[in-house]
Design an enzyme around this catalytic site. Sequence first.
Site, PDB file in Angstrom:
ATOM      1  N   ASP A 237       0.864  -1.169   0.000  1.00  0.00           N
ATOM      2  CA  ASP A 237       0.000   0.000   0.000  1.00  0.00           C
ATOM      3  C   ASP A 237       0.908   1.229   0.000  1.00  0.00           C
ATOM      4  O   ASP A 237       2.121   1.134   0.244  1.00  0.00           O
ATOM      5  CB  ASP A 237      -0.964  -0.002   1.201  1.00  0.00           C
ATOM      6  CG  ASP A 237      -2.162   0.923   0.959  1.00  0.00           C
ATOM      7  OD1 ASP A 237      -2.107   1.765   0.032  1.00  0.00           O
ATOM      8  OD2 ASP A 237      -3.154   0.826   1.703  1.00  0.00           O
TER       9      ASP A 237
HETATM   10  C1  BGC Z   1      -5.020   3.250  -0.111  1.00  0.00           C
HETATM   11  C2  BGC Z   1      -5.044   2.191  -1.191  1.00  0.00           C
HETATM   12  C3  BGC Z   1      -4.880   2.831  -2.541  1.00  0.00           C
HETATM   13  C4  BGC Z   1      -3.604   3.646  -2.565  1.00  0.00           C
HETATM   14  C5  BGC Z   1      -3.353   4.317  -3.905  1.00  0.00           C
HETATM   15  C6  BGC Z   1      -3.822   4.180  -0.248  1.00  0.00           C
HETATM   16  O1  BGC Z   1      -3.991   5.292   0.586  1.00  0.00           O
HETATM   17  O2  BGC Z   1      -5.022   2.645   1.159  1.00  0.00           O
HETATM   18  O3  BGC Z   1      -6.237   1.461  -1.119  1.00  0.00           O
HETATM   19  O4  BGC Z   1      -4.880   1.855  -3.535  1.00  0.00           O
HETATM   20  O5  BGC Z   1      -3.686   4.652  -1.570  1.00  0.00           O
HETATM   21  O6  BGC Z   1      -4.289   5.290  -4.173  1.00  0.00           O
END
Ligand code: BGC
Length: 715
Positions: free
Chosen positions: A261
């Site tokens: 993540d």
């Molecule tokens: C989120 C993810 C997401 C990523 C990219 C993170 O803050 O937890 O679910 O895919 O950002 O946008």
Amino acid sequence: MDARGVLLALVLAGWACGGSEPSSSTASGNPDERADAVLAQMTLDEKIQMVHGVGVTGHAEPRGGAGYVPGVPRLGIPDLYLADGSVGVGNGVGPATALPSSIASAASWDLTEADKYGGLIGAEMKALGLNVNLGGNVNLVGREPRCGRTFETAGEDPLLAGRIKARHLKAIQDRGVIAGIKHFALNDQETNRFTADVRIDERGMRESDLLAFEIGIKDSGVRSVMCSYNLVNGTYACENGHLLNDILKGEWTFPGFVMSDWGATHSSVKAATAGLDQEQPGPVYFGGTGDVSLASAVTSGRMSQGVLDGMVRRVLRAIFAVGADRGTTVSGIDAAGGAAVAQEAEEQGAVLLKNAGSLPLRRSLSSIAVIGSHADVGVLSGGGSAQVIPVGGPAIRTSAPCPPCWGGVIWDPSSPLKAIQAKVPGAAVRYDDGSSREAAAALAASSEVAIVFVSQWESEGMDLADLNFGDGQDALVAAVAAANARTVVVMENGGAQVLPWLRRVDAVLEAWYPGQRGGEAIANLLFGEVDPSGKLPLTFPARIDDLPHPVIPGAESSSATFSVDYADEGLLVGYKYYDARDITPLFPFGFGLSYTTFQLSNAALTAGASSGFTVKVDVANTGSVAGAEVVQVYLGLPAATNEPPRRLVGWSKVMLQPGETRSVTVTVDAADSSHPLSYWDPAANGWQVAGGEYTVYVGSSSRDVIAAGTFHVAS
Ligand code: BGC
């Protein structure tokens, strides 16, 4: 040219003549061979480049989205353009079709609808030039119904969530876009998600959150997994060798790659050797400025070349298996086609929770009051990285509360008021914004029917303080209901709610976040042009005190990490918890009404053994309109296993004309990815089928079941 060179030339030829859509068998060839041949030609720098991104949202991504990994043109490795997409293409890329929330797709209990939902996301990703989708949020946030990301998920049950998400993910990949499932694992609350240390035993996680992933991954062939921010049993998920290497890649033989993540990487060598393949958005650890650069770790021998090659091979294999290297140009989306999919998804996913007689609305009505939640211009959507910028632009965009301090609050441009007016052109359909209870009540009192729209915004980066509709909306509903006995409430929200006014209103429709044709879909449902057939994919509790954690853990924590302790409830997520603890919910999992009535009869087991069973039941439409019923099959395991009273093991959605009866058969195979007959045995470190008596139930919700029979498995 040596043999390796010939092989490379051949495999590269697979895409060199490309440009059109992939047809996986011919276009991609054998992804393993292609990956190996390309890998053999890569320099150390090129390999390092493949294992991290170079972007942070809004900065370095040439096509918008959430991340970017530059390709290696000389070897035909494409640029990777990453974007979210739980409910349509996210991160503000687009405009794109704003679908109803993913939880609505789960509420349809319809796998064919789920194909269409995922297919639209895949097609629009492709049209926008994006080839990695990050949308498969399968977290079982039913553990914490206040979780701000509930709308992105598919509910509280591992089987329903796993199967619905698997169909989304497969449909995305069928369009030549690598799909992703996330957040691995146990990212079930947003409160302090970076420092939460989830404590749970092996059986608890195997039979709950991990099971949703196992089904989602095995049933879809998804090629990327995103590890989560939180820690699991003391180790960050993105450097958790037990989760990534032992379970995901080892036991489940996951062939794809693991990406972090955004900012969830905390080490280089440790994370890489634990099973993390790609750092996002990078390149702090895997690119170089973290604890030690992976390049120097390899050249100094601290980490073997084999580990790095394995990481790169997984990324390449995913690209070639899915065809993400083909057709990467930007074209336009099919907005009209997208709108039709969005409307159908909402019509199939809305859940009728109460109807004392006001619905369906009659076309002969002469006056209708429409009240609240900007229903004159739009319908609410969920926030965070999943936020879609709808086709036509937001009807309303206000600044978001802080936290989550993220983007804005967006109403999609579909007016319930206009759609209702269009159904009854001769009637006085008047709108009141609900800001004054007195004015709203006065309008309701002078109308034949009052429809109150209530909404609850939620987003990544926050959890809800409670499950009430905020901003005085509960009091608004009560005031309108006191003024007009025929009050219908339409709810726009992401998950479970408590409804203090439930007894006072005549009807309640759960519309979730309805998407950009939500107004039209809601009008069709209210007027009975579409019969409501959705069923709740999560339990609505009667009150917050009934939750396993009445207070969300860690809200006040400012320490490096803090425990979120799931030891007590373990595998008892959602209805399993309420059933095991004998707590009556407001609405049970699987519940949903229709404008017709159904009767189940003659339930019978036709076979039953440790290998599985088959159950048959007659379903009759006993009402006067056509409608669809979801026949749900639950299994009770032998008492000695100490399992909850019932687990969902299968279902069938069947459409029936008035007066029609059909025999429905559901077969449950013990070898299925969901381990329907098994429990996780920590001593044996594996799934086991216990000896003893199994009871099969069929019904129309988790609390409305009849026993179909029992079968015995020898010890
Ligand atoms: C989120 C993810 C997401 C990523 C990219 C993170 O803050 O937890 O679910 O895919 O950002 O946008």
